[in-house]
Design an enzyme around this catalytic site. Sequence first.
Site, PDB file in Angstrom:
ATOM      1  N   HIS A  87       0.855  -1.187   0.000  1.00  0.00           N
ATOM      2  CA  HIS A  87       0.000   0.000   0.000  1.00  0.00           C
ATOM      3  C   HIS A  87       0.890   1.236   0.000  1.00  0.00           C
ATOM      4  CE1 HIS A  87      -1.832  -3.341   2.158  1.00  0.00           C
ATOM      5  NE2 HIS A  87      -3.007  -2.921   1.758  1.00  0.00           N
ATOM      6  N   LYS A 125      -1.991  -7.909  -4.119  1.00  0.00           N
ATOM      7  CA  LYS A 125      -2.826  -6.712  -3.984  1.00  0.00           C
ATOM      8  C   LYS A 125      -1.970  -5.447  -3.933  1.00  0.00           C
ATOM      9  CE  LYS A 125      -4.772  -5.830  -0.052  1.00  0.00           C
ATOM     10  NZ  LYS A 125      -5.659  -5.801   1.100  1.00  0.00           N
TER      11      LYS A 125
HETATM   12  O1  LIG Z   1      -5.631  -3.324   1.754  1.00  0.00           O
HETATM   13  C1  LIG Z   1      -6.821  -3.159   1.808  1.00  0.00           C
HETATM   14  C2  LIG Z   1      -7.555  -2.282   0.869  1.00  0.00           C
HETATM   15  C3  LIG Z   1      -8.173  -1.119   1.603  1.00  0.00           C
HETATM   16  O2  LIG Z   1      -7.139  -0.293   2.101  1.00  0.00           O
HETATM   17  C4  LIG Z   1      -9.005  -0.309   0.623  1.00  0.00           C
HETATM   18  O3  LIG Z   1      -8.490   0.715   0.148  1.00  0.00           O
HETATM   19  O4  LIG Z   1     -10.147  -0.729   0.359  1.00  0.00           O
HETATM   20  C5  LIG Z   1      -9.005  -1.596   2.749  1.00  0.00           C
HETATM   21  C6  LIG Z   1      -8.215  -2.515   3.704  1.00  0.00           C
HETATM   22  O5  LIG Z   1      -9.052  -2.992   4.725  1.00  0.00           O
HETATM   23  C7  LIG Z   1      -7.623  -3.666   2.948  1.00  0.00           C
HETATM   24  O6  LIG Z   1      -6.827  -4.484   3.814  1.00  0.00           O
END
Ligand SMILES: O=C1C[C@@](O)(C(=O)O)C[C@@H](O)[C@@H]1O
EC number: 4.2.1.10
Length: 221
Positions: free
Chosen positions: A112, A138
């Site tokens: 992320h 992801k």
């Molecule tokens: O990594 C992700 C994606 C996320 O950050 C989102 O942007 O929807 C929401 C989080 O809970 C999940 O673990």
Amino acid sequence: MKPIIVASLPIKKVEDLYSIEKFLDSDLIELRLDYLKNPGIIRDYYDYLNRYKNKLIITLRDKNEGGKYEINDELKVKLIKEFYDRGFLYDIEVLFVKKYAIPYENKIVSVHYFSSLPTKKELIDIINEYKEKAYTVKIALAGIKGYKELLSSLLEYPNVTLIPMSNNPAERIAFGMLGSKLFYSYASEPLAPGQLYYKRAMEIFNYINEIITSSFSIRTL
Ligand SMILES: O=C1C[C@@](O)(C(=O)O)C[C@@H](O)[C@@H]1O
């Protein structure tokens, strides 16, 4: 193309675990255990969680990647091993996989970016390293200049989940239609920019799917 709809659920107190039963109509429920100040308490609930194992993603999100509370690495390593031994699907950050040699086969390997964007090569290297064995790779990018182009360039890869963390839910829907394996939505409250309520997300993709399949069937008459 219909993505798997994930309803993200913050577990702020252990009693929140019992609300799982309210969201079983989603494809998957993500338990965000990083909302617990003491996530180790989850050990008392393995038998209960085991009933819903096939519907759950367990996430202990690192604070540096959007997590709520700081989690001691040693405790996180122990808990992840316990999730692994019990056959739970978990979400684990690439950095944590590399730092502690965490098993990632059939698990969600994630990264992320909130304050800056990586290079395309950095992301392609991550995808190529994990795409064969992970449940999905992801990649979530904040709405920083160039994020859509960068995420779009990854659509050619298999087994990816691509999340534009902008304030525009339509962008998430677009990536969901273009090949993202998972579509993250919220169960009780939005946990990230652009998240839709999970029931709305399911309605949207079911409707799109219905239109596509019915229009296709008409064309072939
Ligand atoms: O990594 C992700 C994606 C996320 O950050 C989102 O942007 O929807 C929401 C989080 O809970 C999940 O673990």
